[in-house]
Design a protein around this motif. Structure first.
Motif, PDB file in Angstrom:
ATOM      1  N   ALA A 219      80.010 -51.560 -48.963  1.00 34.04           N
ATOM      2  CA  ALA A 219      80.485 -50.383 -49.701  1.00 34.04           C
ATOM      3  C   ALA A 219      81.455 -49.577 -48.835  1.00 34.04           C
ATOM      4  O   ALA A 219      82.503 -49.122 -49.316  1.00 34.04           O
ATOM      5  N   MET A 220      81.085 -49.398 -47.569  1.00 34.07           N
ATOM      6  CA  MET A 220      81.965 -48.672 -46.643  1.00 34.07           C
ATOM      7  C   MET A 220      83.294 -49.402 -46.482  1.00 34.07           C
ATOM      8  O   MET A 220      84.363 -48.775 -46.487  1.00 34.07           O
ATOM      9  N   ALA A 221      83.259 -50.716 -46.334  1.00 36.00           N
ATOM     10  CA  ALA A 221      84.484 -51.501 -46.182  1.00 36.00           C
ATOM     11  C   ALA A 221      85.365 -51.378 -47.427  1.00 36.00           C
ATOM     12  O   ALA A 221      86.593 -51.236 -47.315  1.00 36.00           O
ATOM     13  N   ALA A 222      84.747 -51.412 -48.596  1.00 34.97           N
ATOM     14  CA  ALA A 222      85.517 -51.310 -49.844  1.00 34.97           C
ATOM     15  C   ALA A 222      86.176 -49.935 -49.979  1.00 34.97           C
ATOM     16  O   ALA A 222      87.357 -49.831 -50.336  1.00 34.97           O
ATOM     17  N   VAL A 223      85.429 -48.887 -49.681  1.00 40.10           N
ATOM     18  CA  VAL A 223      85.986 -47.533 -49.772  1.00 40.10           C
ATOM     19  C   VAL A 223      87.109 -47.354 -48.749  1.00 40.10           C
ATOM     20  O   VAL A 223      88.167 -46.794 -49.065  1.00 40.10           O
ATOM     21  N   MET A 224      86.889 -47.818 -47.539  1.00 36.94           N
ATOM     22  CA  MET A 224      87.925 -47.703 -46.513  1.00 36.94           C
ATOM     23  C   MET A 224      89.183 -48.465 -46.922  1.00 36.94           C
ATOM     24  O   MET A 224      90.299 -47.963 -46.753  1.00 36.94           O
ATOM     25  N   ALA A 225      89.008 -49.675 -47.438  1.00 37.72           N
ATOM     26  CA  ALA A 225      90.166 -50.474 -47.857  1.00 37.72           C
ATOM     27  C   ALA A 225      90.936 -49.763 -48.965  1.00 37.72           C
ATOM     28  O   ALA A 225      92.173 -49.715 -48.942  1.00 37.72           O
TER      29      ALA A 225
END
Length: 176
Positions: free
Chosen positions: A49-55
């Protein structure tokens, strides 16, 4: 696009800066994705989830903004101002249809953030509204201001009040 007139020289500073920022921010996104690959269970869900939001926030949004800025082209002809995006005319106002001209030139942004804008109100060929021509998108407003000077001389009511007239005259004088 010759039929639309002369293209105002495009200013790509912000588009390229956003593209560069997306490239720089891609590094922590890749690191976060790499860390998410090593996680299992509930921690993996949070990491992905963190990776998706950051991307999305750090890479995709700046790239979309850069695409919008670099894809916007402004043309001035003898009879109209046209704003083209992705090869299609998005806004177009004929000089004969203008009802209001406003020039805002604060100059407080310096070279990096120019604060010179021209707002053209009237019956657009795509509906009624306002066309914004800003130094954030173009290097110079000179061709537009020179053409507007002719129109304002013929129809002084396009400028509402002395403040608007002073701003317009200063902008025209500085564009020569």
């Amino acid at each position: 696009m010759d039929r639309l007139g002369t293209e105002l020289p495009q200013r790509g500073t912000f588009g390229w800066a956003l593209g560069g920022a997306a490239l720089v921010f891609a590094v922590p996104v890749v690191r976060t994705v790499s860390a998410a690959l090593d996680e299992t269970g509930g921690a993996a869900v949070g990491a992905w989830a963190m990776a998706a939001v950051m991307a999305l926030v750090l890479v995709v949004v700046p790239l979309l903004l850069a695409r919008g800025i670099l894809g916007r082209h402004t043309y001035v002809s003898d009879d109209a101002v046209s704003v083209v995006s992705r090869g299609e005319v998005r806004q177009q106002v004929a000089f004969a249809d203008l009802t209001d001209v406003r020039v805002a030139a604060t100059g407080q942004g310096g070279r990096l953030l120019p604060r010179e804008n021209v707002l053209l109100s009237g019956d657009l060929r795509t509906g009624t509204g306002t066309v914004l021509v800003s130094r954030l998108y173009v290097d110079t407003l000179q061709p537009l201001l020179q053409r507007l000077a002719v129109e304002v001389a013929a129809r002084p009511e396009l400028l509402r009040g002395e403040l608007e007239r002073d701003s317009f005259e200063r902008a025209v004088a500085s564009s020569r």
